[in-house]
Scaffold this motif. Structure first.
Motif, PDB file in Angstrom:
ATOM      1  N   LYS A  40      13.661   0.164   3.414  1.00 29.57           N
ATOM      2  CA  LYS A  40      12.298  -0.038   3.882  1.00 29.57           C
ATOM      3  C   LYS A  40      11.354   0.972   3.225  1.00 29.57           C
ATOM      4  CE  LYS A  40       9.704  -0.661   8.142  1.00 29.57           C
ATOM      5  NZ  LYS A  40       9.749  -0.649   9.600  1.00 29.57           N
ATOM      6  N   THR A  41      11.796   2.210   3.121  1.00 29.76           N
ATOM      7  CA  THR A  41      10.989   3.238   2.476  1.00 29.76           C
ATOM      8  C   THR A  41      10.805   2.936   1.001  1.00 29.76           C
ATOM      9  OG1 THR A  41      11.821   4.869   4.045  1.00 29.76           O
ATOM     10  CG2 THR A  41      10.777   5.714   2.065  1.00 29.76           C
ATOM     11  N   LEU A  42      11.838   2.464   0.344  1.00 33.86           N
ATOM     12  CA  LEU A  42      11.718   2.096  -1.067  1.00 33.86           C
ATOM     13  C   LEU A  42      10.730   0.950  -1.257  1.00 33.86           C
ATOM     14  CD1 LEU A  42      15.396   2.369  -2.337  1.00 33.86           C
ATOM     15  CD2 LEU A  42      13.468   3.855  -2.891  1.00 33.86           C
ATOM     16  N   ASN A  43      10.699   0.008  -0.324  1.00 33.26           N
ATOM     17  CA  ASN A  43       9.714  -1.074  -0.399  1.00 33.26           C
ATOM     18  C   ASN A  43       8.294  -0.526  -0.316  1.00 33.26           C
ATOM     19  OD1 ASN A  43      11.519  -3.176  -0.720  1.00 33.26           O
ATOM     20  ND2 ASN A  43      11.721  -3.515   1.481  1.00 33.26           N
ATOM     21  N   TYR A  44       8.085   0.480   0.520  1.00 30.67           N
ATOM     22  CA  TYR A  44       6.766   1.108   0.610  1.00 30.67           C
ATOM     23  C   TYR A  44       6.417   1.834  -0.688  1.00 30.67           C
ATOM     24  CZ  TYR A  44       6.650   0.075   5.590  1.00 30.67           C
ATOM     25  OH  TYR A  44       6.635  -0.558   6.809  1.00 30.67           O
ATOM     26  N   TYR A  45       7.401   2.493  -1.309  1.00 29.68           N
ATOM     27  CA  TYR A  45       7.173   3.132  -2.607  1.00 29.68           C
ATOM     28  C   TYR A  45       6.696   2.106  -3.620  1.00 29.68           C
ATOM     29  CZ  TYR A  45       9.758   7.475  -1.417  1.00 29.68           C
ATOM     30  OH  TYR A  45      10.183   8.645  -0.872  1.00 29.68           O
ATOM     31  N   VAL A  46       7.371   0.971  -3.665  1.00 35.67           N
ATOM     32  CA  VAL A  46       7.032  -0.058  -4.640  1.00 35.67           C
ATOM     33  C   VAL A  46       5.631  -0.605  -4.376  1.00 35.67           C
ATOM     34  CG1 VAL A  46       7.646  -2.364  -5.461  1.00 35.67           C
ATOM     35  CG2 VAL A  46       9.423  -0.647  -5.135  1.00 35.67           C
ATOM     36  N   MET A  47       5.289  -0.851  -3.120  1.00 40.23           N
ATOM     37  CA  MET A  47       3.945  -1.326  -2.801  1.00 40.23           C
ATOM     38  C   MET A  47       2.893  -0.290  -3.182  1.00 40.23           C
ATOM     39  SD  MET A  47       4.471  -3.512   0.741  1.00 40.23           S
ATOM     40  CE  MET A  47       3.196  -2.632   1.524  1.00 40.23           C
ATOM     41  N   ALA A  48       3.190   0.974  -2.978  1.00 43.44           N
ATOM     42  CA  ALA A  48       2.255   2.038  -3.358  1.00 43.44           C
ATOM     43  C   ALA A  48       2.094   2.098  -4.878  1.00 43.44           C
ATOM     44  CB  ALA A  48       2.735   3.383  -2.820  1.00 43.44           C
ATOM     45  N   ILE A  49       3.170   1.860  -5.605  1.00 43.05           N
ATOM     46  CA  ILE A  49       3.091   1.849  -7.068  1.00 43.05           C
ATOM     47  C   ILE A  49       2.233   0.681  -7.532  1.00 43.05           C
ATOM     48  CG2 ILE A  49       4.453   1.470  -9.177  1.00 43.05           C
ATOM     49  CD1 ILE A  49       6.676   3.140  -7.766  1.00 43.05           C
ATOM     50  N   TYR A  50       2.429  -0.498  -6.938  1.00 44.95           N
ATOM     51  CA  TYR A  50       1.580  -1.645  -7.268  1.00 44.95           C
ATOM     52  C   TYR A  50       0.116  -1.299  -7.043  1.00 44.95           C
ATOM     53  CZ  TYR A  50       5.727  -4.735  -7.016  1.00 44.95           C
ATOM     54  OH  TYR A  50       6.934  -5.343  -7.203  1.00 44.95           O
ATOM     55  N   ALA A  51      -0.174  -0.737  -5.880  1.00 49.05           N
ATOM     56  CA  ALA A  51      -1.553  -0.433  -5.523  1.00 49.05           C
ATOM     57  C   ALA A  51      -2.153   0.628  -6.445  1.00 49.05           C
ATOM     58  CB  ALA A  51      -1.636   0.024  -4.071  1.00 49.05           C
ATOM     59  N   ALA A  52      -1.408   1.681  -6.728  1.00 49.68           N
ATOM     60  CA  ALA A  52      -1.930   2.753  -7.579  1.00 49.68           C
ATOM     61  C   ALA A  52      -2.213   2.242  -8.995  1.00 49.68           C
ATOM     62  CB  ALA A  52      -0.945   3.918  -7.621  1.00 49.68           C
ATOM     63  N   SER A  53      -1.319   1.454  -9.522  1.00 53.19           N
ATOM     64  CA  SER A  53      -1.515   0.914 -10.873  1.00 53.19           C
ATOM     65  C   SER A  53      -2.727  -0.004 -10.923  1.00 53.19           C
ATOM     66  CB  SER A  53      -0.268   0.154 -11.321  1.00 53.19           C
ATOM     67  OG  SER A  53       0.843   1.006 -11.352  1.00 53.19           O
ATOM     68  N   ALA A  54      -2.860  -0.879  -9.940  1.00 55.56           N
ATOM     69  CA  ALA A  54      -4.000  -1.794  -9.913  1.00 55.56           C
ATOM     70  C   ALA A  54      -5.303  -1.038  -9.664  1.00 55.56           C
ATOM     71  CB  ALA A  54      -3.791  -2.862  -8.852  1.00 55.56           C
ATOM     72  N   PHE A  55      -5.254   0.010  -8.860  1.00 55.82           N
ATOM     73  CA  PHE A  55      -6.448   0.821  -8.595  1.00 55.82           C
ATOM     74  C   PHE A  55      -6.960   1.453  -9.884  1.00 55.82           C
ATOM     75  CE2 PHE A  55      -8.481   4.877  -7.564  1.00 55.82           C
ATOM     76  CZ  PHE A  55      -9.471   4.453  -6.683  1.00 55.82           C
ATOM     77  N   VAL A  56      -6.061   2.050 -10.639  1.00 56.26           N
ATOM     78  CA  VAL A  56      -6.451   2.671 -11.908  1.00 56.26           C
ATOM     79  C   VAL A  56      -6.983   1.611 -12.871  1.00 56.26           C
ATOM     80  CG1 VAL A  56      -5.592   3.927 -13.920  1.00 56.26           C
ATOM     81  CG2 VAL A  56      -4.906   4.637 -11.639  1.00 56.26           C
ATOM     82  N   GLY A  57      -6.302   0.472 -12.929  1.00 54.71           N
ATOM     83  CA  GLY A  57      -6.770  -0.610 -13.787  1.00 54.71           C
ATOM     84  C   GLY A  57      -8.136  -1.122 -13.360  1.00 54.71           C
ATOM     85  N   GLY A  58      -8.361  -1.238 -12.054  1.00 51.46           N
ATOM     86  CA  GLY A  58      -9.657  -1.667 -11.545  1.00 51.46           C
ATOM     87  C   GLY A  58     -10.761  -0.684 -11.878  1.00 51.46           C
ATOM     88  N   MET A  59     -10.451   0.598 -11.818  1.00 48.26           N
ATOM     89  CA  MET A  59     -11.446   1.605 -12.175  1.00 48.26           C
ATOM     90  C   MET A  59     -11.836   1.487 -13.639  1.00 48.26           C
ATOM     91  SD  MET A  59     -10.616   5.098 -10.124  1.00 48.26           S
ATOM     92  CE  MET A  59     -12.203   5.769 -10.554  1.00 48.26           C
TER      93      MET A  59
END
Length: 120
Positions: A40-59
């Motif tokens: 479950k924690t690893l799933n949260y890591y992966v979701m955070a990685i998705y979000a961080a990458s998309a956030f930087v790309g969006g910026m």
């Protein structure tokens, strides 16, 4: 801005998102090796990685396009989702293990990309 320039910006966004994803995945792998978190924690890591990458790309997309930044952030998030889905299809032969997996990919990526575009 011409279509060619927009394509170049999206290409740059993809490269940056891939680099951010790679670095964060390496850090998550190291953390998983040292900490041994639950699935479950690893799933949260992966979701955070998705979000961080998309956030930087969006910026980057929002800063480069200068108008309708949040829309270009959403586009950056959607392009990131498309690339992740293509990679999953090529490597595993299937896209995801159910609609919950797709929601965990699409929602954080699109929302973070939009937020990144708005904050640029």
């Amino acid at each position: 801005m011409s279509i060619g320039k927009k394509g170049i910006v999206i290409g740059k966004v993809l490269v940056v998102e891939a680099v951010v994803s790679g670095v964060l995945l390496l850090l998550a792998a190291y953390a998983a090796l040292k900490i041994c978190p639950s699935d479950k924690t690893l799933n949260y890591y992966v979701m955070a990685i998705y979000a961080a990458s998309a956030f930087v790309g969006g910026m980057i997309a929002g800063r480069s396009m200068e108008t309708r930044r949040f829309v270009w952030g959403i586009v950056a998030g959607l392009v990131y989702v498309a690339v992740v889905l293509v990679i999953a299809l090529v490597t595993r032969g299937s896209v995801a293990s159910g609609s919950v997996g797709l929601v965990r990919l699409i929602v954080p990526s699109v929302l973070a990309g939009m937020l990144g575009g708005m904050m640029s």
